[in-house]
Write a protein that holds these residues in place. Sequence first.
Motif, PDB file in Angstrom:
ATOM      1  N   ASP A  16      -1.547  -3.677  -7.684  1.00  0.00           N
ATOM      2  CA  ASP A  16      -1.211  -3.356  -8.712  1.00  0.00           C
ATOM      3  C   ASP A  16       0.463  -4.196  -9.693  1.00  0.00           C
ATOM      4  O   ASP A  16       0.356  -4.338 -10.882  1.00  0.00           O
ATOM      5  N   THR A  17       1.201  -4.354  -9.053  1.00  0.00           N
ATOM      6  CA  THR A  17       1.790  -5.530  -9.871  1.00  0.00           C
ATOM      7  C   THR A  17       1.090  -6.321  -9.661  1.00  0.00           C
ATOM      8  O   THR A  17       1.987  -7.172 -10.910  1.00  0.00           O
ATOM      9  N   VAL A  19      -1.754  -7.099 -11.008  1.00  0.00           N
ATOM     10  CA  VAL A  19      -2.386  -7.187 -12.111  1.00  0.00           C
ATOM     11  C   VAL A  19      -1.690  -7.014 -13.003  1.00  0.00           C
ATOM     12  O   VAL A  19      -2.348  -6.681 -14.507  1.00  0.00           O
ATOM     13  N   ARG A  20      -0.570  -5.822 -12.992  1.00  0.00           N
ATOM     14  CA  ARG A  20      -0.178  -5.584 -14.345  1.00  0.00           C
ATOM     15  C   ARG A  20       0.942  -6.890 -14.581  1.00  0.00           C
ATOM     16  O   ARG A  20       0.547  -7.217 -15.775  1.00  0.00           O
ATOM     17  N   ARG A  45      -9.152  -3.576  -4.182  1.00  0.00           N
ATOM     18  CA  ARG A  45      -8.132  -3.186  -3.725  1.00  0.00           C
ATOM     19  C   ARG A  45      -8.298  -2.847  -2.849  1.00  0.00           C
ATOM     20  O   ARG A  45      -6.402  -2.831  -1.912  1.00  0.00           O
ATOM     21  N   VAL A 196     -10.856  -5.595 -14.630  1.00  0.00           N
ATOM     22  CA  VAL A 196      -9.948  -5.067 -14.512  1.00  0.00           C
ATOM     23  C   VAL A 196     -10.199  -5.156 -16.171  1.00  0.00           C
ATOM     24  O   VAL A 196      -9.793  -4.138 -16.902  1.00  0.00           O
TER      25      VAL A 196
END
Length: 203
Positions: A16-17, A19-20, A45, A196
């Motif tokens: 998720d890091t 992805v952000r 994921r 996403v």
Amino acid sequence: MFVRAVYATGDPALLDTAVRSLNSEGRDLLEERPGYRGAGVFADRELGKLLAVSWWETEEERRHSDEVMRERRGALLEPFAGTVSVANYEAAVLHQVRPPRQGGGLRFSRMEFDPRDADLVIDTFRATVVPRAEPLPGLARTTLLIDRDRGRALAGTLFVDRASMAASRATVAAVRHEASAKAHADVVGLEEFEVVYADVRLD
């Protein structure tokens, strides 16, 4: 259009890091480049896989953009990415039925073929896969990304939700079998991802 696909694997807990970073700084960097037509980010994921795809008006604009993105890619994907590979494709087919949605599903097949059969692969996808996939509930888009010189392709189906993608597996398996036989192509990989985001300007 022309496509650059970045495929990264790493620790699922750190995905998720990345992805952000791609959703913020990464998208800002892409939008500043000439010829940019859109991008998509897709995640697995559970296993820790990330696919980032960018779309470009011309092959030259894709190449120029990579000169900038190559320097920043490592920082954008830290600390998640343990492996990163980059591949370039021609967008041979992009057939959109409805806009994709966040949380939807992407399934794609990796294919290999004799480079002399590139046009056969494209024609078979248009004549067999597109019309057979279009009636599937929840289908958003079918795409064929091809590397003519190396004899490689990604054939993708994008769904508005994960349930529709799961429900399509048997039908798409039959289509994949038929199309690969007609196109003289070998299917060497099959993957599914969560959407996403996926945004391509088609006009």
